[in-house]
Each structure stands twice: as C-alpha cells, then as structure tokens.
Design a protein around this motif. Structure first.
Motif, mmCIF file in Angstrom:
data_model
loop_
_atom_site.group_PDB
_atom_site.id
_atom_site.type_symbol
_atom_site.label_atom_id
_atom_site.label_comp_id
_atom_site.label_asym_id
_atom_site.label_seq_id
_atom_site.Cartn_x
_atom_site.Cartn_y
_atom_site.Cartn_z
ATOM 1 N N ILE A 20 19.745 -26.814 -69.804
ATOM 2 C CA ILE A 20 20.597 -26.417 -69.488
ATOM 3 C C ILE A 20 21.919 -26.397 -69.674
ATOM 4 O O ILE A 20 22.361 -25.895 -70.150
ATOM 5 N N ASN A 21 22.144 -27.758 -69.577
ATOM 6 C CA ASN A 21 23.216 -28.339 -70.246
ATOM 7 C C ASN A 21 23.285 -29.596 -70.986
ATOM 8 O O ASN A 21 22.826 -30.657 -70.268
ATOM 9 N N ASN A 66 29.081 -37.500 -75.448
ATOM 10 C CA ASN A 66 30.088 -37.936 -76.036
ATOM 11 C C ASN A 66 31.873 -37.492 -76.229
ATOM 12 O O ASN A 66 31.998 -37.244 -76.899
ATOM 13 N N LYS A 67 31.482 -36.174 -75.026
ATOM 14 C CA LYS A 67 32.850 -35.775 -74.774
ATOM 15 C C LYS A 67 33.629 -35.815 -73.502
ATOM 16 O O LYS A 67 33.213 -36.652 -72.655
ATOM 17 N N PRO A 68 35.218 -35.814 -73.908
ATOM 18 C CA PRO A 68 35.964 -35.655 -73.128
ATOM 19 C C PRO A 68 35.799 -35.082 -71.817
ATOM 20 O O PRO A 68 35.283 -33.875 -71.802
ATOM 21 N N PRO A 69 36.450 -35.588 -70.587
ATOM 22 C CA PRO A 69 35.664 -34.626 -68.762
ATOM 23 C C PRO A 69 36.092 -33.341 -68.720
ATOM 24 O O PRO A 69 35.265 -31.953 -68.768
ATOM 25 N N TRP A 70 37.177 -33.072 -69.796
ATOM 26 C CA TRP A 70 37.516 -31.683 -69.462
ATOM 27 C C TRP A 70 37.128 -30.474 -70.606
ATOM 28 O O TRP A 70 36.831 -28.955 -69.927
ATOM 29 N N MET A 71 36.306 -30.793 -71.079
ATOM 30 C CA MET A 71 35.403 -29.814 -72.660
ATOM 31 C C MET A 71 34.340 -29.455 -71.500
ATOM 32 O O MET A 71 33.710 -28.323 -71.706
ATOM 33 N N VAL A 72 34.262 -29.720 -70.109
ATOM 34 C CA VAL A 72 32.286 -29.845 -69.576
ATOM 35 C C VAL A 72 32.858 -29.250 -68.096
ATOM 36 O O VAL A 72 32.298 -28.518 -67.622
ATOM 37 N N GLU A 73 33.631 -29.514 -67.336
ATOM 38 C CA GLU A 73 33.908 -29.860 -66.109
ATOM 39 C C GLU A 73 34.410 -28.215 -66.480
ATOM 40 O O GLU A 73 34.915 -27.117 -67.343
ATOM 41 N N THR A 74 33.896 -27.589 -65.083
ATOM 42 C CA THR A 74 33.861 -25.899 -64.250
ATOM 43 C C THR A 74 35.766 -25.388 -64.772
ATOM 44 O O THR A 74 36.164 -24.237 -63.794
ATOM 45 N N HIS A 115 18.953 -29.795 -66.006
ATOM 46 C CA HIS A 115 17.679 -29.231 -65.991
ATOM 47 C C HIS A 115 17.637 -28.410 -64.617
ATOM 48 O O HIS A 115 18.099 -28.960 -63.685
ATOM 49 N N ARG A 116 16.779 -26.682 -64.869
ATOM 50 C CA ARG A 116 16.306 -26.013 -63.779
ATOM 51 C C ARG A 116 15.334 -26.908 -63.333
ATOM 52 O O ARG A 116 15.437 -26.248 -61.640
ATOM 53 N N ARG A 117 15.068 -27.592 -63.286
ATOM 54 C CA ARG A 117 13.433 -27.808 -62.669
ATOM 55 C C ARG A 117 13.352 -29.434 -62.712
ATOM 56 O O ARG A 117 12.808 -30.025 -64.019
ATOM 57 N N LEU A 118 13.871 -30.509 -61.713
ATOM 58 C CA LEU A 118 13.561 -31.647 -62.051
ATOM 59 C C LEU A 118 12.270 -31.831 -61.922
ATOM 60 O O LEU A 118 11.351 -33.218 -62.294
ATOM 61 N N SER A 119 11.593 -31.291 -61.540
ATOM 62 C CA SER A 119 9.513 -31.903 -61.568
ATOM 63 C C SER A 119 9.134 -31.162 -62.098
ATOM 64 O O SER A 119 8.192 -31.936 -63.262
ATOM 65 N N VAL A 120 10.016 -30.377 -63.199
ATOM 66 C CA VAL A 120 10.051 -30.778 -65.084
ATOM 67 C C VAL A 120 9.915 -31.598 -66.165
ATOM 68 O O VAL A 120 9.696 -32.309 -66.674
ATOM 69 N N SER A 121 11.726 -31.332 -65.795
ATOM 70 C CA SER A 121 12.390 -33.234 -66.756
ATOM 71 C C SER A 121 12.031 -33.984 -66.396
ATOM 72 O O SER A 121 12.317 -34.518 -66.977
ATOM 73 N N VAL A 122 11.609 -34.625 -65.059
ATOM 74 C CA VAL A 122 11.178 -35.913 -65.023
ATOM 75 C C VAL A 122 10.419 -36.371 -65.578
ATOM 76 O O VAL A 122 9.609 -37.494 -66.245
ATOM 77 N N GLY A 123 9.005 -35.270 -66.241
ATOM 78 C CA GLY A 123 8.009 -35.876 -67.169
ATOM 79 C C GLY A 123 8.251 -35.793 -67.996
ATOM 80 O O GLY A 123 7.356 -37.188 -69.156
ATOM 81 N N MET A 167 18.288 -29.853 -61.369
ATOM 82 C CA MET A 167 19.410 -31.422 -61.041
ATOM 83 C C MET A 167 20.019 -31.768 -62.641
ATOM 84 O O MET A 167 20.104 -30.672 -62.682
ATOM 85 N N SER A 168 20.860 -32.967 -62.229
ATOM 86 C CA SER A 168 22.155 -33.007 -63.141
ATOM 87 C C SER A 168 21.846 -34.747 -62.595
ATOM 88 O O SER A 168 22.050 -35.352 -62.060
#
Length: 427
Positions: free
Chosen positions: A403-404, A408-416, A350-358, A330-331
């Motif tokens: 995992i990420n 508060n960062k500009p978009p170009w710093m995180v986009e692929t 996160h790799r697992r929504l079922s964990v991160s939601v909790g 999820m992201s």
C-alpha cells in the motif's frame, strides 16, 4: 546482472512464454532457460512463512517445481493440493543429517523457513546444502545464527555454492533498502552516513502464526546489540521506545529495541557508525505485555526454547482471536542521517504480512536462480549477495501488493504530520 553461477542438478526444459499473471497479485517472471524448471525445496513449507513463500514462488514462476518440506504429511499434502501439479511433498526432519541430505540430493535451491532460529546451536540446513552442493537461502532473524552462517563463507566459495542468510522481509528486504539509501547518499551527498535506524510494525502476529510468536518471546531473552558512533553497546530488550510515523495506512506507532541481525550486518557491511532496530505491535496492550515479560520473567526462561514453546501454546488461542480483530498490516521504515544534515528514508507497508513475507522471500530465491548471487555466504546488503544491478528488480518484486513503497525520500514527504519550519520548509 551477473551471469549464472550455479551448476544445476535438474535438466532444463523449455518453458512457456511468461506474461502478466491473471488473477494473481504478482507479475510472472521469465527465468533463464537453464533455471526455469529448477526444483526448489521450501523447508517449513507447511508453516505460515514457508507456505507463503512456496505460494509466491509458484505464482512468480509457474514452471518451477516446488518441493514442500515438513514433518506432517497431512499438512504437506494439503499445501501441495493448493500449489498444483508442479509441486510435491517430502517428509524431512531438519535436525537429522541423513534426512536433510536425502531431501536436498535432487533440488537446486533450498529455502530454509523452518524457524525459530533463536537458540539454534548449528546451521544444519546450510551445512547439508554445502555437502550436497545446493544453493541456499534462509529467513533467519537471529544475530548469533546469522553470524554463524556467515562463518561458512569460505566453504561455500570452495563448493561454488551461493547462499544468502537473513533473506526474508525483515531482515532481508529491509537490508537491501538500507543498502540503497547508503549507496545513494554516498553518491549524491557531500556528507557521510552517520545514523541508520530500522523501525518495524506488525499488527498482532501479522497472521504469521506461532513461529513468529516464539521468535518474539525468544528475542526478549537477548541483550540488544546496537552501535553508537562506532562503539558496540548492549541494551535491555523492549526499551528505548520511539513513536515512529509509518505514513499512510499505518500512521504513528510505538516501537521498541530488539536484538536483530541487520544491526550487526549493516554496521559491518555498510560501515554506518550508529545503527539500531526497533519493533512494535498492536493492539497497544501487546507491547505492554512484551515489556512486562521482559521485566518479570527470568532471562533463563526466555532463552529456553522448550519453555517458550509451552508459553506459545498457552497464548496462541488468545493471540489468534486478537489477530482476527487487529488484522495483519505491517510496515518497515529505514531512516538514514548523514553528517551534512541530509535525512532520507525508505518505507514499505502492506495490508497482509502473511502474504508479503512470502513475496519478499520469493524475490530473493528468484535472484539466486537468476545468478545474482556469488558463491559464498552473504547478507542481503552485500553486493556479492544481491549484485547492485539486481537490487531494483528485487525490491520491485518484493513490493508487489504494497500500500506504500517509497525509496530515498525526505521524511516530511511521507509522514502523516510533518513539521513545518516556515516558508514551505518541512522537516
């Protein structure tokens, strides 16, 4: 951090010192002595979201006494066996006032994770919480329900009870991320926040089960409310597709308009004139299926909870099979644009929504137990809901295992695939 605003029903007992949890994905939390042994009732505690929340709470703070609330004793007892000695099961029907009030009579905080919230006519759990003077948190993801819950603010103030609605992962953590982007922009920028966009992605159902599937289908029956330059506009659900870059581990994904409560609350609370929210899933054919359902099924069908539940039962075996292949990554990405050209984002994957939601929901519960919420009914982005000084801690707890996580960062710093204008300048 604000002092504790709760009068707890259960006696405080000195707990053991708290250190980093061994073999856990979360760091243990040292709650104040008066709330360390609080009884926390998790309604829907045998489901995917509630069960994940109960598990996260027991890991964050093992001294808490977790009460798993549900309708099926067998599933409840299995959950209690997993949680360990500081837990118990109580059979409760959230549609029955007497059953609810009995369950809430000796707990300090109730976490309402028994969705779906769409098409619910009353805030029965919140009303019972106010009647029994129990602190309250829900993971509501429905605009009408959230606004109805907010209408109980004065009653909660009079009862000296703190309550948070829409306090899950999205909405919830995403609201706090947005609030922090807006706060930073107003303190660091000469321009005013103009546009706020929430974008969400989940592989399959994110391992979160049939309730999430029902929620998605019910949302297809709701007109999308968005805001454009301060004007409320209504749009068709699952339209307005955008291809959004969620960064490493997720990449670019198509997302579509849905009617989500953070749009209304962010517009009202953060005073941003243009706000919208979008959601997408994978594999890609699920998005096509959602579009087809929006176009082919009557709105009346999609707004009928019983018919939607029948549809969920029909699709559930197929969805579970595909989930096993698609995974549950999820992201959520929150973008803010300001009048002076400043663009910033917040990103949580996160790799697992079922964990991160909790983990996310537990972070809100801990904040309430620490006294970070004032009496009243609040949205997560309101400073009375989570005081500004407590936001960083809440986000840090919610983001454990990600995992990420970027703020508060500009978009170009995180986009692929950022776009270069030249001379090393990216947009």
């Amino acid at each position: 951090m604000a002092p504790s605003l709760l009068h707890f029903k259960t006696a405080a007992v000195a707990g053991a010192s708290v250190t980093a949890a061994e073999n856990d994905n979360v760091s243990r939390v040292q709650l104040p002595e008066k709330t360390r042994n609080s009884r926390v009732l998790v309604l829907g505690g045998t489901g995917r979201v509630g069960g994940s929340t109960a598990t996260a709470l027991s890991k964050f703070s093992p001294d808490l006494r977790i009460v798993v609330g549900g309708r099926k004793r067998e599933k409840g007892e299995a959950m209690v066996a997993k949680l360990g000695k500081n837990s118990e099961f109580v059979e409760v029907n959230i549609d029955n006032e007497d059953s609810l009030e009995a369950a809430l009579s000796d707990v300090d905080l109730v976490v309402h994770a028994a969705g779906p919230f769409q098409q619910a006519e009353k805030c029965t759990v919140l009303e019972a919480a106010l009647e029994t003077k129990t602190a309250y948190l829900d993971v509501c993801d429905d605009t009408s329900y959230a606004i109805r819950a907010k209408s109980f603010k004065d009653r909660a103030v009079d009862a000296n009870i703190p309550a948070i609605t829409t306090g899950g992962i999205y909405p919830g953590v995403s609201n706090v991320m947005a609030a922090e982007l807006v706060r930073a922009a107003r303190s660091e920028s000469k321009g005013e926040p103009e546009r706020l966009r929430f974008s969400y992605y989940t592989a399959g159902t994110g391992g979160a089960g049939p309730t999430i599937l029902a929620t998605s289908f019910l949302l297809l029956g709701e007109e999308v409310v968005a805001y454009n330059k301060g004007q409320k506009i209504k749009l068709k659900p699952f339209t307005g597709m955008l291809n959004v870059d969620f960064g490493k581990g997720i990449g670019k994904r198509d997302v579509y308009l849905l009617n989500l409560p953070e749009v209304w609350s962010a517009h009202e609370v953060l005073e941003v004139p243009t706000v919208s929210a979008r959601f997408g899933t994978a594999p890609f054919f699920w998005n096509w299926g959602m579009e087809a359902m929006t176009n082919l099924l009557p709105v009346e069908f999609l707004r009928d909870r019983s018919k939607v539940q029948e549809l969920v039962q029909l699709f559930d075996p197929l969805v579970r099979a595909v989930d096993g292949i698609a995974g549950e990554r999820m992201s959520m990405r929150v973008d803010l644009e300001c009048s002076d050209g400043r663009s910033t984002l917040a990103l949580f994957s996160h790799r697992r929504l079922s964990v991160s939601v909790g983990t996310a929901t537990a972070a809100f519960a801990l904040a309430i137990l620490e006294g970070s919420t004032h009496p009243g009914v609040w949205f997560p982005e309101e400073p009375e809901g989570i005081v500004i000084e407590a936001r960083e801690v809440l986000l840090k707890r919610a983001a454990q295992g990600t995992i990420n996580f970027i703020m508060n960062k500009p978009p170009w710093m995180v986009e692929t695939d950022p776009k270069e204008l030249g001379l090393g300048i990216y947009v």
